[in-house]
Design a protein around this motif. Structure first.
Motif, PDB file in Angstrom:
ATOM      1  N   HIS A 247      14.151  16.011  -0.324  1.00 47.71           N
ATOM      2  CA  HIS A 247      13.963  16.504  -1.688  1.00 47.71           C
ATOM      3  C   HIS A 247      14.501  17.931  -1.736  1.00 47.71           C
ATOM      4  N   LEU A 248      15.515  18.133  -2.557  1.00 47.58           N
ATOM      5  CA  LEU A 248      16.161  19.442  -2.671  1.00 47.58           C
ATOM      6  C   LEU A 248      15.800  20.072  -4.010  1.00 47.58           C
ATOM      7  N   VAL A 249      15.279  21.287  -3.951  1.00 47.13           N
ATOM      8  CA  VAL A 249      14.958  22.049  -5.153  1.00 47.13           C
ATOM      9  C   VAL A 249      15.834  23.301  -5.173  1.00 47.13           C
ATOM     10  N   VAL A 250      16.605  23.459  -6.245  1.00 46.48           N
ATOM     11  CA  VAL A 250      17.461  24.632  -6.437  1.00 46.48           C
ATOM     12  C   VAL A 250      16.970  25.373  -7.668  1.00 46.48           C
ATOM     13  N   ILE A 251      16.645  26.646  -7.514  1.00 41.79           N
ATOM     14  CA  ILE A 251      16.219  27.472  -8.654  1.00 41.79           C
ATOM     15  C   ILE A 251      17.240  28.586  -8.842  1.00 41.79           C
ATOM     16  N   ALA A 263       6.333  30.510 -11.846  1.00 42.45           N
ATOM     17  CA  ALA A 263       5.237  30.518 -10.877  1.00 42.45           C
ATOM     18  C   ALA A 263       4.014  29.796 -11.438  1.00 42.45           C
ATOM     19  N   MET A 264       3.732  30.034 -12.725  1.00 43.40           N
ATOM     20  CA  MET A 264       2.608  29.342 -13.371  1.00 43.40           C
ATOM     21  C   MET A 264       2.855  27.835 -13.430  1.00 43.40           C
ATOM     22  N   ARG A 265       4.084  27.452 -13.786  1.00 42.85           N
ATOM     23  CA  ARG A 265       4.419  26.027 -13.848  1.00 42.85           C
ATOM     24  C   ARG A 265       4.367  25.391 -12.462  1.00 42.85           C
ATOM     25  N   LEU A 266       4.706  26.186 -11.450  1.00 50.58           N
ATOM     26  CA  LEU A 266       4.642  25.700 -10.075  1.00 50.58           C
ATOM     27  C   LEU A 266       3.205  25.382  -9.676  1.00 50.58           C
ATOM     28  N   VAL A 267       2.280  26.241 -10.082  1.00 47.93           N
ATOM     29  CA  VAL A 267       0.864  26.015  -9.788  1.00 47.93           C
ATOM     30  C   VAL A 267       0.401  24.674 -10.354  1.00 47.93           C
ATOM     31  N   PHE A 268       0.890  24.343 -11.572  1.00 48.27           N
ATOM     32  CA  PHE A 268       0.468  23.102 -12.225  1.00 48.27           C
ATOM     33  C   PHE A 268       1.459  21.955 -12.016  1.00 48.27           C
ATOM     34  N   LYS A 269       2.402  22.165 -11.070  1.00 49.91           N
ATOM     35  CA  LYS A 269       3.381  21.139 -10.683  1.00 49.91           C
ATOM     36  C   LYS A 269       4.225  20.669 -11.863  1.00 49.91           C
ATOM     37  N   LYS A 270       4.591  21.603 -12.734  1.00 49.69           N
ATOM     38  CA  LYS A 270       5.423  21.294 -13.902  1.00 49.69           C
ATOM     39  C   LYS A 270       6.789  21.966 -13.836  1.00 49.69           C
ATOM     40  N   HIS A 271       7.099  22.626 -12.720  1.00 51.60           N
ATOM     41  CA  HIS A 271       8.295  23.458 -12.631  1.00 51.60           C
ATOM     42  C   HIS A 271       9.594  22.663 -12.628  1.00 51.60           C
ATOM     43  N   LEU A 272       9.558  21.394 -12.193  1.00 51.61           N
ATOM     44  CA  LEU A 272      10.796  20.637 -12.041  1.00 51.61           C
ATOM     45  C   LEU A 272      11.461  20.298 -13.377  1.00 51.61           C
ATOM     46  N   THR A 273      10.734  20.463 -14.482  1.00 52.98           N
ATOM     47  CA  THR A 273      11.322  20.191 -15.802  1.00 52.98           C
ATOM     48  C   THR A 273      11.952  21.435 -16.419  1.00 52.98           C
ATOM     49  N   TYR A 279      16.795  19.416  -9.262  1.00 57.73           N
ATOM     50  CA  TYR A 279      16.063  18.613  -8.287  1.00 57.73           C
ATOM     51  C   TYR A 279      16.898  17.413  -7.860  1.00 57.73           C
ATOM     52  N   TYR A 280      16.982  17.208  -6.545  1.00 58.39           N
ATOM     53  CA  TYR A 280      17.728  16.091  -5.981  1.00 58.39           C
ATOM     54  C   TYR A 280      16.845  15.319  -5.007  1.00 58.39           C
ATOM     55  N   GLN A 281      17.085  14.016  -4.935  1.00 63.08           N
ATOM     56  CA  GLN A 281      16.488  13.184  -3.889  1.00 63.08           C
ATOM     57  C   GLN A 281      17.611  12.398  -3.231  1.00 63.08           C
TER      58      GLN A 281
END
Length: 324
Positions: A247-251, A263-273, A279-281
């Motif tokens: 799983h590749l995450v590029v920011i 960072a807030m979205r990351l806490v609630f696991k919403k950052h990938l949108t 995001y790659y798989q």
């Protein structure tokens, strides 16, 4: 691979410095529990960086490559110790790999989180010594062609922001105190703000299959094998150690306020949108960075360098039972 509990013997590689010395402090208690449980073991001590690689490699060379051998290599330390042990074991081609396990006594212990191994060392030890068979889990492979380095990783391979944070946190005097109080992840957070101001965007090319994407302002690049990095941050919430996917995450570099929002979205696991997150798989990835950037493998520094790295997957037998 199955064998009875009484026949299993553990080759223990002890990193006394893991968790800012916690592993060394806890070893007498761990030894007492092993003796009480009548566990057979042999112990060696990792004395310096990369020593566990050599110790596990030497053990793999000495143990006959045949089925139904009853040794398990137990890494006493953190993710870095497990990383070294696995790289040593994997360096020797074996038709019958030696199962590996560990007690999470380090700063981040992300592999334990990803695998479902208890973060409490006493319960984790029960999950190890009461295990009756090995379970295959995915581990990452990498081949960095510029410096001609190759090996395996259990957690993640990172370039940019997260790697720079690790480099700074590892030099921080506060890390030792925080680790002793089981707050190791805070050392990474404390380094994040100063690193943000010094970390410029860089050019990244991602090759996945026949697809090629270029990001001129990449900031954080993490190839992960399970959800967590940086001491429990859920960077890839849907990843797991049996999905046969990297799983590749590029920011891309955000402004400061967008960073806080991410960072807030990351806490609630919403950052990938988020628009700046990609995001790659895939089973295989090829990453190139034509600039000197920090890199990290399982929380261990790779140093500042250019990158031309091929990442893939293999499987390895682990010895713990998460149902206990």
């Amino acid at each position: 691979m199955r064998c009875s509990l009484l026949s299993v013997r553990f080759y223990i590689i002890l990193n006394k410095h893991a968790g800012s010395g916690q592993a060394g402090t806890l070893w007498p208690q761990i030894r007492q529990r092993l003796v009480a449980a009548q566990v057979q073991y042999e112990v060696v001590v990792s004395e310096y960086a990369q020593h566990a690689v050599l110790l596990s490699e030497q053990f793999a060379k000495r143990l006959p490559d045949k089925p139904r051998q009853n040794w398990v290599v137990l890494a006493l330390g953190g993710d870095g110790t497990l990383h070294e042990v696995l790289n040593g074991l994997s360096s020797q081609h074996r038709d019958y790999p030696i199962p590996v396990t560990y007690l999470p006594i380090g700063s981040g212990n992300d592999f334990a989180r990803g695998a479902g191994l208890s973060l409490n060392w006493e319960k984790a030890l029960d999950q190890v010594i009461q295990c009756t068979h090995a379970t295959n889990y995915d581990i990452g492979t990498y081949n960095e062609t510029i410096k001609k380095e190759r090996g395996v990783f259990t957690n993640n391979l990172g370039i940019g922001f997260d790697a720079a944070i690790i480099a700074q946190a590892n030099q921080s005097r506060s890390k030792v105190w925080l680790n002793r109080h089981h707050l190791g992840s805070l050392s990474y957070l404390a380094s994040a703000l100063s690193v943000y101001y010094n970390q410029s965007g860089f050019t990244l090319t991602v090759h996945v299959g026949n697809k090629r994407d270029i990001y001129p302002n990449a900031f954080l690049v993490t190839t992960t094998n399970h959800p967590y990095f940086g001491g429990g941050v859920g960077i890839a919430p849907d990843a797991n150690l049996k999905d046969h996917r990297l799983h590749l995450v590029v920011i891309e570099k955000p402004n400061f306020f967008k960073l806080l929002w991410l960072a807030m979205r990351l806490v609630f696991k919403k950052h990938l949108t988020s628009k700046s997150v990609h995001y790659y798989q895939a089973e295989k990835l090829h990453l190139t960075v034509p600039a000197i950037e920090y890199g990290q493998l399982d929380g261990e520094e790779m140093g500042g360098r250019f990158f031309d790295v091929y990442a893939g997957l293999t499987s390895y037998p682990f010895w713990f039972d998460t149902t206990i």
